[in-house]
Design a protein around this motif. Structure first.
Motif, short mmCIF file in Angstrom:
data_model
loop_
_atom_site.label_atom_id
_atom_site.label_comp_id
_atom_site.label_asym_id
_atom_site.label_seq_id
_atom_site.Cartn_x
_atom_site.Cartn_y
_atom_site.Cartn_z
N THR A 1 0.58 16.55 -68.66
CA THR A 1 0.70 15.78 -67.42
C THR A 1 -0.25 14.58 -67.43
O THR A 1 0.12 13.49 -66.96
N ARG B 1 1.31 11.84 -69.75
CA ARG B 1 2.42 11.11 -69.14
C ARG B 1 1.95 10.24 -67.97
O ARG B 1 2.50 9.17 -67.72
N PRO C 1 1.35 5.63 -70.12
CA PRO C 1 2.79 5.39 -70.05
C PRO C 1 3.33 4.56 -71.20
O PRO C 1 4.54 4.57 -71.47
N LEU D 1 8.33 17.54 -69.46
CA LEU D 1 7.35 16.50 -69.77
C LEU D 1 7.56 15.92 -71.17
O LEU D 1 6.68 15.24 -71.71
N ASP D 2 8.73 16.17 -71.74
CA ASP D 2 9.14 15.61 -73.03
C ASP D 2 8.27 16.06 -74.20
O ASP D 2 8.06 15.32 -75.16
#
Length: 334
Positions: A31, A34, A38, A73-74
């Motif tokens: 988290t 991300r 970015p 969250l990829d």
């Protein structure tokens, strides 16, 4: 400080994820990545050791809610098998996972107990020259009264692998002081190819464990083995302590907090703001609260009670002193 990422190639990030505490730390890492980086355009891997005779229990992430959130969250799950280490030395995961990463692609390994606090794309990595964390205490070796000194111990390791030794010394440091010798925290390290780095890391760590030089006979190698081998690997690949300018990792862009009580006790207000911001969304909070230490430290106020025990402008120099005070007051959790 200038922030210029024009020379920065795409790179991959990898952390370890497995059952227990690390799976919840992986959420905080993901988290924060991300939220605060970015412009990071590489792949984000969570390396999972697979069940084998090296593990008493299944080491994979056991909570389906954790896995689902990490996928959102990829994060890409990266299975790997332990051949050298496992249950007896889980720190060895960071060595063995490297062979599972994409070959020939620059990578950064981070310990899972890390927060990303700034834009990683601004960090001027030179992936041709590896380096690692200098946020380290003199944890190894421990000098015995009548035993070998720092120079004899470290030189025996360089000699074992036919590596030049003298250029690794920081001559600005006193002759018998641990900082004179190349020593890293393995909380992060990077290079141009994980396979090249990983093969050497595994070879060196395995050889030190199985056939240590005579000068190491009185030294404990666990849990320091990864940090004993790391400077040898970095030096052999042309890196060193000066390969990455200060002020980025372990500073403006990342924080290796080690444990939440230590984070609240000693880290900056900015780090605490990041922690509490990235853990606040309901989909994140709902999962993190399933882990009791995180529930109490972050969401029930124990973290701020821990912080109140210390003057952050005048902290003890040794981490163990901070840990002891937290334990004495009943706030230690991990």
């Amino acid at each position: 400080m200038a922030r210029n990422s024009t020379k920065n190639p795409n790179f991959n990030i990898v952390i370890v994820g497995q059952s227990g505490r690390l799976q919840y730390e992986a959420i905080l890492f993901a988290t924060s990545l991300r939220d605060n980086a970015p412009n990071f355009s590489g792949r984000f891997f969570i390396a999972e050791p697979q069940p084998s005779s090296r593990w008493e229990k299944d080491p994979r992430i056991s909570n389906p809610d954790v896995r689902k959130l990490l996928e959102e969250l990829d994060a890409e799950f990266l299975p790997f098998t332990n051949h050298l280490f496992g249950q007896s030395y889980p720190e060895g995961n960071k060595i063995e996972l490297l062979s599972a990463l994409p070959k020939g692609e620059p990578f950064i390994f981070f310990d899972t107990d890390t927060l990303i606090t700034g834009e990683l794309a601004t960090v001027p990595f030179d992936f041709q020259r590896p380096s690692a964390s200098l946020k380290v205490e003199g944890t190894w070796p421990k000098i015995e009264l009548y035993g070998p000194n720092y120079a004899q111990i470290w030189k025996s390791l360089y000699d074992k692998f036919d590596l030049e030794f003298e250029s690794t010394l920081d001559l600005s440091q006193p002759k018998d002081f641990w900082r004179r010798f190349l020593y890293f925290n393995a909380g992060f390290f990077y290079y141009r190819c994980p396979h090249e780095f990983g093969v050497r890391y595994a070879d060196y760590a395995g050889a030190i464990r199985d056939d240590p030089p005579e000068a190491l006979m009185c030294q404990k190698m666990m849990p320091w083995l990864d940090q004993i081998a790391l400077p040898l690997v970095i030096h052999s690949l042309g890196g060193g302590r000066d390969a990455l300018p200060p002020g980025y990792l372990d500073d403006e862009v990342s924080c290796h907090y080690r444990s939440l009580p230590l984070l609240y006790a000693r880290e900056s207000n900015r780090v605490i703001e990041v922690l509490e911001k990235v853990s606040a969304p309901n989909r994140v909070k709902r999962v993190l609260k399933q882990y009791d230490p995180f529930k109490r430290m972050i969401f029930q106020g124990r973290g701020h009670k821990t912080r109140a025990l210390f003057d952050q402008s005048f902290l003890p120099r040794r981490e163990q002193v901070i840990r002891n005070k937290i334990r004495k007051n009943g706030f230690w959790m991990r």
